[in-house]
Design an enzyme around this catalytic site. Structure first.
Site, short mmCIF file in Angstrom:
data_model
loop_
_atom_site.label_atom_id
_atom_site.label_comp_id
_atom_site.label_asym_id
_atom_site.label_seq_id
_atom_site.Cartn_x
_atom_site.Cartn_y
_atom_site.Cartn_z
CG ASP A 169 -5.71 40.19 7.91
OD1 ASP A 169 -4.75 39.39 7.88
OD2 ASP A 169 -6.58 40.17 8.81
CG HIS A 170 0.13 38.37 3.77
ND1 HIS A 170 -0.43 37.80 2.66
CD2 HIS A 170 1.47 38.41 3.53
CE1 HIS A 170 0.50 37.48 1.79
NE2 HIS A 170 1.68 37.85 2.28
#
Ligand code: CAO
Length: 438
Positions: free
Chosen positions: A410-411
């Site tokens: 998850d950036h």
């Protein structure tokens, strides 16, 4: 009593159109302009409205009859209703020739009283426009009455599949569609404003069979969809040299079997992942619901995607940091079996920190796994294969068993640099599992 005939008005060049629906019966009191029946050509359908108000005394047609302009539809008693006037909107708006649809028997002796409000149509149809579209063959396969009904409810007919004759959309189809739409978790719920997907009748292209989705598939599908659109995914690919690890694992198989354990590669991967999570704690975390904080976990529960006949489930091996590889392998075997026998308890699928999805036993090179939110990363394993790897010391290519890694993260929580560091760390651990002891 003042009986008048109602005949089919001028409907352009259409001859012998089929009556597909009759909305009235003997005894019904109609307002002028109310739909009497729907006719359909091979191009589209249109409603025939009552040219004046009155009470139906006798129907002269039935569903399936073929009619043309001038065909007798029904008899109506107009003695208690408003007689048509030159300015009556229905006659004016339908088509000029429609003024000729009334053959009076006998002519009205006196003006009928006003149409009571409760039977006056709430929404006047727009016969001219519909007639034009009918002629052009542009309309959905639904009667104008159904189109009006759908319009009032905001239903998009192009997305509704008809269950009527020749797949015509019925009122019930519209109602069912609305119910299904209301029950759906929509993109709008998280502000996506997605364009609705078109509803396609696949049967028009060839034979089809419809199968109900399993309960697990429906649940996991909804979760996967939400995770996919709510977490900005990046997938980092890498390869780990597991030649020595595989040699070691194979050398231990008999000993493990004596202890009743199938020593699998996945068990070693779990251990290596925990080591990487300790080094990079932001991977063992979840975004707090307020979106302002990161919740760092001090426990190490690792989920693994398990393929079952009913669909994908994710059992969670608890406290992997406190278990040795044999214990983990035993847990993996027991939990996969329970999952496949549908005996896995709900709490055995909760509390995960990180997930591994292994397709290595099946095949493939790389893939992009979907994060099991609220976790922030997932590791995909594909099939290991021998590849020529350059040995700087001997200046030769050597055949090495390389395991493809696909790490989705998850950036919002993890930077690209940390993603690459995490897989590099895994490479190091897997290339020499003795490091896991340190
Ligand atoms: N590369 C090459 N071979 C591999 C391998 C890899 N990465 N991983 C496993 N194998 C081989 C094993 O060596 C074993 O071979 P043998 O039968 O000759 O010993 C065989 O594949 C089966 O492996 P395994 O018994 O160790 O099982 P596994 O750990 O591969 O899989 C489980 C266990 C539960 C992960 C698996 O059964 C499963 O369900 N996989 C699918 C997961 C999935 O659907 N993921 C997608 C999620 S997203 O949609």
């Amino acid at each position: 009593m003042s009986i008048k005939e109602v005949i089919v008005p001028d409907i352009g060049n259409f001859k012998d159109v089929e009556v597909i629906e009759i909305m009235v019966k003997a005894g019904d009191t109609l307002a002028a302009d109310e739909s009497i029946m729907t006719v359909e050509s091979d191009k589209a359908a249109m409603d025939i409205p009552a040219p004046f108000a009155g009470t139906v005394t006798e129907l002269k047609i039935q569903v399936g009859d073929k009619v043309a302009a001038g065909s007798l539809v029904l008899l109506m008693d107009t003695s208690a209703a408003v007689a048509p006037t030159a300015a009556a909107p229905v006659v004016k708006s339908f088509t000029p020739a429609a003024a000729a649809v009334v053959a009076t028997v006998p002519p009205p002796s006196h003006p009928a009283p006003e149409v009571p409000a409760h039977i006056a149509p709430k929404h006047r149809p727009a016969p001219v426009a519909e007639h034009a579209e009918f002629a052009a063959g542009k309309l959905s396969h639904a009667s104008p009455a159904i189109r009006r009904f759908a319009r009032e409810l905001g239903a998009d007919l192009s997305r509704i599949q008809g269950s009527g004759p020749r797949k015509r959309i019925l009122k019930e189809d519209v109602q069912e569609w609305i119910k299904a739409e209301l029950a759906k978790p929509t993109g709008e719920a998280i502000g996506l404003g997605l364009t609705p997907a078109p509803v396609i009748d696949f049967a028009q292209f060839g034979d089809i069979e419809t199968q109900a989705l399993s309960r697990i598939k429906k649940l996991s599908g909804a979760n996967l969809h939400r995770n996919w659109v709510s977490a900005p995914h990046v997938t980092q690919f890498d390869e780990a040299d597991i030649t020595d690890l595989e040699d070691f694992r194979k050398s231990m198989l008999d000993e493990a079997a004596k202890r009743g354990v199938k020593l699998t590669l996945l068990a070693f991967l779990m251990k290596a992942v925990v080591n990487a999570l300790r080094t990079y704690p932001q991977f063992n975390a979840s975004l707090a619901a307020d979106g302002e904080n990161l919740v760092l976990k001090k426990y190490f529960n690792i989920g693994f995607a398990c393929d079952t006949p009913d669909g994908l489930v994710v059992p969670v091996v608890r406290d992997v940091n406190k278990k040795d590889v044999m214990d983990i392998a035993r847990d993996l075997a027991e939990m996969s079996e329970l999952a496949r026998e549908r005996k896995l308890k709900v709490d055995a699928m909760q509390g995960g920190c990180f997930t591994i999805s292994s397709l290595g036993g099946i095949g493939g090179t790389l893939f992009t796994p979907i994060i099991n939110c609220p976790e922030v990363a997932i590791l995909g394993l594909s099939r290991a294969d021998y590849k020529p790897v350059w040995n700087k010391a001997t200046k030769t290519f050597e055949p090495r068993l390389m395991l493809p890694l696909s790490l989705s993260y998850d950036h919002r929580v993890i930077d690209g640099a940390d993603g690459a560091r995490f897989t590099s760390h895994l490479r190091l651990m897997l290339s020499d599992v003795r490091r896991l002891l340190l």
